[in-house]
Design a protein around this motif. Sequence first.
Motif, PDB file in Angstrom:
ATOM      1  N   GLY A 203       0.849  -1.184   0.000  1.00  0.00           N
ATOM      2  CA  GLY A 203       0.000   0.000   0.000  1.00  0.00           C
ATOM      3  C   GLY A 203       0.885   1.235   0.000  1.00  0.00           C
ATOM      4  N   ASP A 275      -5.818   0.346  -4.976  1.00  0.00           N
ATOM      5  CA  ASP A 275      -5.423  -1.048  -4.786  1.00  0.00           C
ATOM      6  C   ASP A 275      -4.927  -1.609  -6.117  1.00  0.00           C
ATOM      7  OD1 ASP A 275      -5.674  -3.996  -4.657  1.00  0.00           O
ATOM      8  OD2 ASP A 275      -6.483  -3.566  -2.670  1.00  0.00           O
ATOM      9  N   LEU A 276      -3.699  -2.128  -6.116  1.00  0.00           N
ATOM     10  CA  LEU A 276      -3.101  -2.566  -7.381  1.00  0.00           C
ATOM     11  C   LEU A 276      -3.925  -3.634  -8.090  1.00  0.00           C
ATOM     12  CD1 LEU A 276      -0.446  -2.118  -9.111  1.00  0.00           C
ATOM     13  CD2 LEU A 276       0.203  -4.352  -8.252  1.00  0.00           C
ATOM     14  N   GLY A 323       2.750  -6.591   0.142  1.00  0.00           N
ATOM     15  CA  GLY A 323       1.612  -7.076  -0.662  1.00  0.00           C
ATOM     16  C   GLY A 323       1.874  -7.192  -2.152  1.00  0.00           C
TER      17      GLY A 323
HETATM   18  P1  ADP Z   1       0.128  -2.127   3.475  1.00  0.00           P
HETATM   19  O1  ADP Z   1       1.270  -1.297   2.996  1.00  0.00           O
HETATM   20  O2  ADP Z   1      -1.156  -1.371   3.573  1.00  0.00           O
HETATM   21  O3  ADP Z   1       0.446  -3.012   4.648  1.00  0.00           O
HETATM   22  P2  ADP Z   1       0.227  -4.512   1.836  1.00  0.00           P
HETATM   23  O4  ADP Z   1       1.650  -4.802   2.058  1.00  0.00           O
HETATM   24  O5  ADP Z   1      -0.783  -5.473   2.346  1.00  0.00           O
HETATM   25  O6  ADP Z   1      -0.178  -3.069   2.280  1.00  0.00           O
HETATM   26  O7  ADP Z   1       0.007  -4.353   0.260  1.00  0.00           O
HETATM   27  C1  ADP Z   1      -1.199  -3.943  -0.276  1.00  0.00           C
HETATM   28  C2  ADP Z   1      -1.073  -3.945  -1.787  1.00  0.00           C
HETATM   29  O8  ADP Z   1      -0.762  -5.271  -2.236  1.00  0.00           O
HETATM   30  C3  ADP Z   1      -2.344  -3.525  -2.500  1.00  0.00           C
HETATM   31  O9  ADP Z   1      -2.052  -2.568  -3.510  1.00  0.00           O
HETATM   32  C4  ADP Z   1      -2.792  -4.825  -3.109  1.00  0.00           C
HETATM   33  O10 ADP Z   1      -3.457  -4.611  -4.333  1.00  0.00           O
HETATM   34  C5  ADP Z   1      -1.510  -5.540  -3.373  1.00  0.00           C
HETATM   35  N1  ADP Z   1      -1.780  -6.961  -3.608  1.00  0.00           N
HETATM   36  C6  ADP Z   1      -2.323  -7.850  -2.752  1.00  0.00           C
HETATM   37  N2  ADP Z   1      -2.513  -9.032  -3.379  1.00  0.00           N
HETATM   38  C7  ADP Z   1      -2.092  -8.873  -4.657  1.00  0.00           C
HETATM   39  C8  ADP Z   1      -2.037  -9.709  -5.811  1.00  0.00           C
HETATM   40  N3  ADP Z   1      -2.470 -10.966  -5.766  1.00  0.00           N
HETATM   41  N4  ADP Z   1      -1.513  -9.182  -6.948  1.00  0.00           N
HETATM   42  C9  ADP Z   1      -1.071  -7.922  -6.999  1.00  0.00           C
HETATM   43  N5  ADP Z   1      -1.125  -7.088  -5.952  1.00  0.00           N
HETATM   44  C10 ADP Z   1      -1.613  -7.531  -4.804  1.00  0.00           C
END
Ligand code: ADP
Length: 393
Positions: A203, A275-276, A323
């Motif tokens: 994120g 959200d990616l 993520g």
């Molecule tokens: P944060 O920084 O809020 O802790 P995360 O590390 O959980 O966030 O990452 C969130 C991001 O990961 C979002 O942009 C989400 O779309 C991306 N993400 C999660 N699953 C997938 C996936 N299967 N493919 C691509 N991107 C993903």
Amino acid sequence: MLVLIANLGSTSFKYRLYNMAAGEDRVLAKGGYERVEDHGVVIEDALAELEKSGAVGSRKEIDAVGFKTVLGRDLSGCVVADERALAALEGFAEVAPAHNPPYAAGIRQFARILPDARLIALFETAFYQWVPEAASRYAVPESWHAAGIRRYGFHGASHKFVAERSAELLGREDVAEVVRGLYQNGPQAVDKPLRVISCHLGGSSSVTGIRNGVAIGTSMGFSPQSGLPQNNRVGDLDSGAIPYAAKALGLELPEIERQLTKEGGLLGVSGVSNDLRDVKEAADNGNANAQLAIDMLIHETRRWASSFLFDLGGLDGFVFTAGIGENGAELRAAVCEGLEGFGLKIDPEKNAACKGEETEISTADSTVKVFVIPANEELVLAREVTRKISSLS
Ligand code: ADP
């Protein structure tokens, strides 16, 4: 030893209770609250829940509480969350308005209700304490520097974990040992260099260069607003654009700040989502702006990764975490494209098969080893808290 990790968001509270007895790091309980208006109420509720569920016989059994604080004025590292830490958090409340005030309030609350527990704060800036001044200073007038305007760096817990784990995976137990003790002993000399670039893509995203387990620089600067484009935050922006936007768009400073922190990044460019996954779906359906947002994230990841290469003098490990880094196989492939000339080659099958679990995704003949290493910031925090406490006693 029972360690409670308290994650205080501006409107959320999440917790995990770990048993950190020697040789163990087991989650005993976890929980969370969204749309929180009063952190005091939910903290009390969480402790009552831990007692009711039997995770602890009594809250008095909790030995320590760990806080993943963002940044403090004139203070970094893994420190006792005492008056000095509170003053540092409050001194930079303006810089991290969504995080510092809830952490300061949360620390005070825990100090009241768990008076015998050790309270430990791990600043997200901690991993950058040894970045050379030439890499951490902005070319601003001295008065700005004196006011604390410099590159701090964030995601320190995540990148430090990558530093430790990548050293283990690269067979460099000596460096892994340096990383484990970094906040207690500082950097240590090692026999031969180990050079790693860590890409935390989530994120919020950042890229960090690491030599011998110690950060030499990172893409985030004074605030988490800089570096790569974030989910809805702008990332790097020419400082000249702000006064120009004020005049050309007729915007007041608070509105400029709101737009750059809430309407920029993946969301701003794609016009679709922060959200990616949603952005990717739109791009796959032909949305050119969505594709551009993804291309920018790839471009900026490569730009920042390459910015550390000269200072590192070579590369042994390249790591994806968080993520997007863990799940975005196509994005990983795009970031690594055309780097065979630098000795970095990923195996398309291994990369595509990796669904976020720890994996080496480079080919056998790649001189740079490429890894996916899952982030687990709560566990990192629980370990740092445990190390800090053993160094105190
Ligand atoms: P944060 O920084 O809020 O802790 P995360 O590390 O959980 O966030 O990452 C969130 C991001 O990961 C979002 O942009 C989400 O779309 C991306 N993400 C999660 N699953 C997938 C996936 N299967 N493919 C691509 N991107 C993903």
